[in-house]
Design an enzyme around this catalytic site. Structure first.
Site, PDB file in Angstrom:
ATOM      1  N   TYR A   1      -1.667   0.410  10.712  1.00  0.00           N
ATOM      2  CA  TYR A   1      -1.916  -0.262   9.426  1.00  0.00           C
ATOM      3  C   TYR A   1      -0.700  -0.123   8.508  1.00  0.00           C
ATOM      4  O   TYR A   1      -0.239  -1.097   7.905  1.00  0.00           O
ATOM      5  CB  TYR A   1      -3.157   0.353   8.765  1.00  0.00           C
TER       6      TYR A   1
ATOM      7  N   GLU B   1       0.138   3.640   1.706  1.00  0.00           N
ATOM      8  CA  GLU B   1       0.157   4.071   3.106  1.00  0.00           C
ATOM      9  C   GLU B   1       1.550   3.814   3.714  1.00  0.00           C
ATOM     10  O   GLU B   1       1.922   4.445   4.707  1.00  0.00           O
ATOM     11  CB  GLU B   1      -0.934   3.320   3.872  1.00  0.00           C
TER      12      GLU B   1
ATOM     13  N   SER C   1       0.818  -1.220   0.000  1.00  0.00           N
ATOM     14  CA  SER C   1       0.000   0.000   0.000  1.00  0.00           C
ATOM     15  C   SER C   1       0.846   1.263   0.000  1.00  0.00           C
ATOM     16  O   SER C   1       1.910   1.334   0.636  1.00  0.00           O
ATOM     17  CB  SER C   1      -0.873  -0.009   1.266  1.00  0.00           C
TER      18      SER C   1
HETATM   19  P1  NAP Z   1     -11.570  -4.516   1.788  1.00  0.00           P
HETATM   20  O1  NAP Z   1     -12.703  -4.186   0.878  1.00  0.00           O
HETATM   21  O2  NAP Z   1     -11.568  -3.984   3.175  1.00  0.00           O
HETATM   22  O3  NAP Z   1     -11.448  -6.118   1.843  1.00  0.00           O
HETATM   23  C1  NAP Z   1     -10.670  -6.759   2.806  1.00  0.00           C
HETATM   24  C2  NAP Z   1     -10.879  -8.249   2.693  1.00  0.00           C
HETATM   25  O4  NAP Z   1     -10.085  -8.918   3.678  1.00  0.00           O
HETATM   26  C3  NAP Z   1     -12.340  -8.717   2.952  1.00  0.00           C
HETATM   27  O5  NAP Z   1     -12.640  -9.739   2.054  1.00  0.00           O
HETATM   28  C4  NAP Z   1     -12.271  -9.241   4.372  1.00  0.00           C
HETATM   29  O6  NAP Z   1     -13.264 -10.203   4.660  1.00  0.00           O
HETATM   30  C5  NAP Z   1     -10.899  -9.899   4.330  1.00  0.00           C
HETATM   31  N1  NAP Z   1     -10.343 -10.184   5.647  1.00  0.00           N
HETATM   32  C6  NAP Z   1     -10.186  -9.332   6.688  1.00  0.00           C
HETATM   33  N2  NAP Z   1      -9.628  -9.961   7.739  1.00  0.00           N
HETATM   34  C7  NAP Z   1      -9.425 -11.247   7.358  1.00  0.00           C
HETATM   35  C8  NAP Z   1      -8.881 -12.398   7.983  1.00  0.00           C
HETATM   36  N3  NAP Z   1      -8.446 -12.367   9.250  1.00  0.00           N
HETATM   37  N4  NAP Z   1      -8.806 -13.553   7.281  1.00  0.00           N
HETATM   38  C9  NAP Z   1      -9.270 -13.613   6.008  1.00  0.00           C
HETATM   39  N5  NAP Z   1      -9.814 -12.578   5.371  1.00  0.00           N
HETATM   40  C10 NAP Z   1      -9.883 -11.396   6.028  1.00  0.00           C
HETATM   41  O7  NAP Z   1     -10.170  -4.074   1.131  1.00  0.00           O
HETATM   42  P2  NAP Z   1      -9.826  -3.709  -0.405  1.00  0.00           P
HETATM   43  O8  NAP Z   1     -10.026  -2.246  -0.599  1.00  0.00           O
HETATM   44  O9  NAP Z   1     -10.469  -4.675  -1.298  1.00  0.00           O
HETATM   45  O10 NAP Z   1      -8.246  -3.913  -0.394  1.00  0.00           O
HETATM   46  C11 NAP Z   1      -7.681  -5.184  -0.723  1.00  0.00           C
HETATM   47  C12 NAP Z   1      -6.257  -5.225  -0.205  1.00  0.00           C
HETATM   48  O11 NAP Z   1      -5.488  -4.192  -0.788  1.00  0.00           O
HETATM   49  C13 NAP Z   1      -6.120  -5.033   1.308  1.00  0.00           C
HETATM   50  O12 NAP Z   1      -5.021  -5.811   1.731  1.00  0.00           O
HETATM   51  C14 NAP Z   1      -5.790  -3.564   1.452  1.00  0.00           C
HETATM   52  O13 NAP Z   1      -5.088  -3.329   2.665  1.00  0.00           O
HETATM   53  C15 NAP Z   1      -4.919  -3.362   0.221  1.00  0.00           C
HETATM   54  N6  NAP Z   1      -4.893  -2.022  -0.345  1.00  0.00           N
HETATM   55  C16 NAP Z   1      -6.054  -1.398  -0.664  1.00  0.00           C
HETATM   56  C17 NAP Z   1      -6.021  -0.155  -1.262  1.00  0.00           C
HETATM   57  C18 NAP Z   1      -7.286   0.567  -1.636  1.00  0.00           C
HETATM   58  O14 NAP Z   1      -7.214   1.776  -1.879  1.00  0.00           O
HETATM   59  N7  NAP Z   1      -8.422  -0.125  -1.749  1.00  0.00           N
HETATM   60  C19 NAP Z   1      -4.779   0.449  -1.537  1.00  0.00           C
HETATM   61  C20 NAP Z   1      -3.627  -0.243  -1.206  1.00  0.00           C
HETATM   62  C21 NAP Z   1      -3.679  -1.478  -0.640  1.00  0.00           C
HETATM   63  P3  NAP Z   1     -14.743  -9.788   5.183  1.00  0.00           P
HETATM   64  O15 NAP Z   1     -15.534  -9.471   3.956  1.00  0.00           O
HETATM   65  O16 NAP Z   1     -15.194 -11.013   5.895  1.00  0.00           O
HETATM   66  O17 NAP Z   1     -14.586  -8.583   6.074  1.00  0.00           O
HETATM   67  O1  G4F Z   2     -10.505   6.927   2.606  1.00  0.00           O
HETATM   68  P1  G4F Z   2      -9.521   6.808   3.694  1.00  0.00           P
HETATM   69  O2  G4F Z   2      -9.992   6.203   4.963  1.00  0.00           O
HETATM   70  O3  G4F Z   2      -8.273   6.060   3.077  1.00  0.00           O
HETATM   71  P2  G4F Z   2      -6.731   5.936   3.511  1.00  0.00           P
HETATM   72  O4  G4F Z   2      -6.527   6.215   4.945  1.00  0.00           O
HETATM   73  O5  G4F Z   2      -5.936   6.748   2.547  1.00  0.00           O
HETATM   74  O6  G4F Z   2      -6.468   4.376   3.282  1.00  0.00           O
HETATM   75  C1  G4F Z   2      -6.898   3.713   2.102  1.00  0.00           C
HETATM   76  O7  G4F Z   2      -5.885   3.809   1.134  1.00  0.00           O
HETATM   77  C2  G4F Z   2      -4.660   3.136   1.472  1.00  0.00           C
HETATM   78  C3  G4F Z   2      -3.682   3.378   0.309  1.00  0.00           C
HETATM   79  O8  G4F Z   2      -2.991   4.581   0.514  1.00  0.00           O
HETATM   80  C4  G4F Z   2      -4.963   1.677   1.659  1.00  0.00           C
HETATM   81  F1  G4F Z   2      -3.819   0.990   1.908  1.00  0.00           F
HETATM   82  C5  G4F Z   2      -5.946   1.490   2.798  1.00  0.00           C
HETATM   83  O9  G4F Z   2      -6.275   0.109   2.926  1.00  0.00           O
HETATM   84  C6  G4F Z   2      -7.219   2.264   2.446  1.00  0.00           C
HETATM   85  O10 G4F Z   2      -7.818   1.638   1.343  1.00  0.00           O
HETATM   86  O11 G4F Z   2      -8.946   8.267   4.063  1.00  0.00           O
HETATM   87  C7  G4F Z   2      -8.400   9.113   3.069  1.00  0.00           C
HETATM   88  C8  G4F Z   2      -8.154  10.502   3.649  1.00  0.00           C
HETATM   89  C9  G4F Z   2      -7.398  10.498   4.993  1.00  0.00           C
HETATM   90  O12 G4F Z   2      -6.421  11.493   4.959  1.00  0.00           O
HETATM   91  C10 G4F Z   2      -8.458  10.847   6.014  1.00  0.00           C
HETATM   92  O13 G4F Z   2      -7.959  11.537   7.163  1.00  0.00           O
HETATM   93  O14 G4F Z   2      -9.420  11.107   3.927  1.00  0.00           O
HETATM   94  C11 G4F Z   2      -9.343  11.747   5.181  1.00  0.00           C
HETATM   95  N1  G4F Z   2     -10.699  11.891   5.722  1.00  0.00           N
HETATM   96  C12 G4F Z   2     -11.301  13.080   6.007  1.00  0.00           C
HETATM   97  N2  G4F Z   2     -12.520  12.847   6.542  1.00  0.00           N
HETATM   98  C13 G4F Z   2     -11.515  10.900   6.065  1.00  0.00           C
HETATM   99  C14 G4F Z   2     -12.675  11.488   6.586  1.00  0.00           C
HETATM  100  N3  G4F Z   2     -11.373   9.566   5.963  1.00  0.00           N
HETATM  101  C15 G4F Z   2     -12.421   8.784   6.395  1.00  0.00           C
HETATM  102  N4  G4F Z   2     -12.307   7.446   6.272  1.00  0.00           N
HETATM  103  N5  G4F Z   2     -13.564   9.333   6.920  1.00  0.00           N
HETATM  104  C16 G4F Z   2     -13.741  10.692   7.054  1.00  0.00           C
HETATM  105  O15 G4F Z   2     -14.760  11.156   7.552  1.00  0.00           O
END
Ligand code: NAP
Ligand code: G4F
Length: 336
Positions: free
Chosen positions: A147, A125, A123
């Site tokens: 995280y 992050e 990520s």
């Molecule tokens: P998400 O929608 O939150 O999905 C997370 C998945 O992990 C869900 O299927 C959840 O199952 C499963 N999970 C959680 N805890 C588990 C456990 N203990 N054992 C097995 N499965 C478990 O996340 P996403 O946005 O699709 O992201 C996918 C991956 O990419 C994650 O690793 C995230 O950290 C990473 N990532 C995401 C972003 C982004 O912007 N979306 C960016 C960078 C990296 P349940 O449905 O049962 O909760």
């Molecule tokens: O949407 P966010 O919660 O995403 P964040 O923290 O960037 O993390 C996501 O992206 C990561 C990749 O860089 C992934 F690895 C991670 O799993 C996840 O998918 O927050 C984005 C920004 C932050 O700066 C937060 O402080 O939005 C700001 N924000 C402002 N108001 C808020 C809010 N975020 C959330 N969730 N809720 C608010 O009300």
């Protein structure tokens, strides 16, 4: 026929990746953890094509059993405690799943079949308090949340198993990517859902935290293709996947409200209780390595993405209202 196992198949990315691999002709297995409320919503349209295996990243034997049953050529490790905000409240769980879960899967692969190709969901992050802009594969990590720290561990253990045991293990350093399937707790979806509810008279305000933070937001449907491309190369490697653009939460809010014909300043309330203990101020990715080596490019622009999400939430709430769900239930379900 190639076989793939996806952990996190019930999540946003898992559902898009499952669709993508099925279209490519793969036999797709998904690791699914037990839930009392049902967690198959995002993949129910694929149900008949998928093979789901019960398991959990915290349970080593369940991972070995899943590999024995699925006999995959490729494993995509997308499962994680993925919400940054909650990682301060559950730092140990976050480490168990998001960090050590990666080692458990790598150990399972080493034990069952070291020829399996492995994708780790790293990520942006990890860049945290970014040491340079834009961020590339060479930018040092400086995580700012439990995280982020857990993802740095997952990233380096993937690199380490590649170098120690010769596993075909890749890390995709993905910047934020969103879609109508995004969880409601993430800011893009919280905004698109909030706009829809305000537009339809179901809510009067939207409470947000830091409007100044900036992210490189892309479309999840584009990003799963990059995961697959990484595992089709001759050599395993790590790649940044991003759009190269950065936008503030304020810009996100402006586009979303104006798409629904609303003035955001009348509805958005900044609530300092939603600020994070430590913030990642600015993310902007340099994906030139992915472009040159994988031939990958993002396709959906930021305004298109925001409009797609607002339209989807408007349609979803209109459907709920048409079906005559009692108003109390509607309000309760829509709580941020
Ligand atoms: P998400 O929608 O939150 O999905 C997370 C998945 O992990 C869900 O299927 C959840 O199952 C499963 N999970 C959680 N805890 C588990 C456990 N203990 N054992 C097995 N499965 C478990 O996340 P996403 O946005 O699709 O992201 C996918 C991956 O990419 C994650 O690793 C995230 O950290 C990473 N990532 C995401 C972003 C982004 O912007 N979306 C960016 C960078 C990296 P349940 O449905 O049962 O909760
Ligand atoms: O949407 P966010 O919660 O995403 P964040 O923290 O960037 O993390 C996501 O992206 C990561 C990749 O860089 C992934 F690895 C991670 O799993 C996840 O998918 O927050 C984005 C920004 C932050 O700066 C937060 O402080 O939005 C700001 N924000 C402002 N108001 C808020 C809010 N975020 C959330 N969730 N809720 C608010 O009300």
């Amino acid at each position: 026929m190639k076989r793939a196992l996806i952990t996190g198949i019930t999540g946003q990315d898992g559902s898009y990746l499952a669709e993508f691999l099925l279209e490519k002709g793969y036999r797709v297995y998904g690791l699914v953890r037990r839930s009392s409320v049902g967690n198959l919503e995002r993949i129910k349209h694929l149900e008949k094509d998928l093979r789901l295996i019960p398991g959990d990243l915290t349970d080593q034997n369940s991972l070995i059993a899943a590999l024995v049953e699925a006999r995959p050529d490729e494993v995509y490790n997308l499962a994680a405690q993925s919400f940054v905000g909650v990682s301060w409240q559950q730092p140990v769980l976050t480490a168990q799943v998001t960090a050590l879960g990666v080692t458990r899967m790598l150990e399972a692969i080493r034990t069952v079949n070291p020829r399996i190709r492995f994708y780790q969901a790293s990520s942006s992050e990890m860049f945290g308090r970014a040491q340079e802009t834009p961020q590339s594969e060479k930018t040092p990590f400086y995580p700012r949340s439990p995280y982020g720290v857990a993802k740095v561990y997952g990233h380096y253990i993937t690199v380490n198993y590649r170098e120690s045991y010769g596993l075909f293990a890749c890390s995709g350093i993905l910047f934020n990517h969103e879609s109508p399937r995004r969880g409601l707790e993430f800011v893009t979806r919280k905004v698109s859902d909030g706009v829809a509810r305000i537009k339809l008279g179901l809510a009067g305000e939207l409470r947000l935290g830091n409007l100044d933070s900036r992210r490189d937001w892309g479309y999840a449907g584009d990003y799963v293709q990059a995961m697959w491309l990484m595992l089709q190369q001759d050599e395993p490697d790590d790649y940044v996947i991003a759009t190269g653009e950065t936008h503030s939460v304020r810009e996100l809010v402006e586009i979303a409200f104006s798409h629904a014909g609303l003035d955001w300043q009348k509805y958005v309330v900044v609530d300092p209780r939603l600020y994070r203990p430590a913030e990642v101020d600015l993310l902007q990715g340099d994906y030139s390595k992915a472009r040159s080596k994988l031939g990958w490019e993002p396709r959906v622009s930021f305004p298109e993405l925001v409009r797609m999400m607002v339209d989807a939430d408007l349609a979803r709430w209109e459907k709920i209202l048409r079906q005559g769900v009692p108003e109390d239930t509607v309000r309760e379900k829509g709580k941020p």
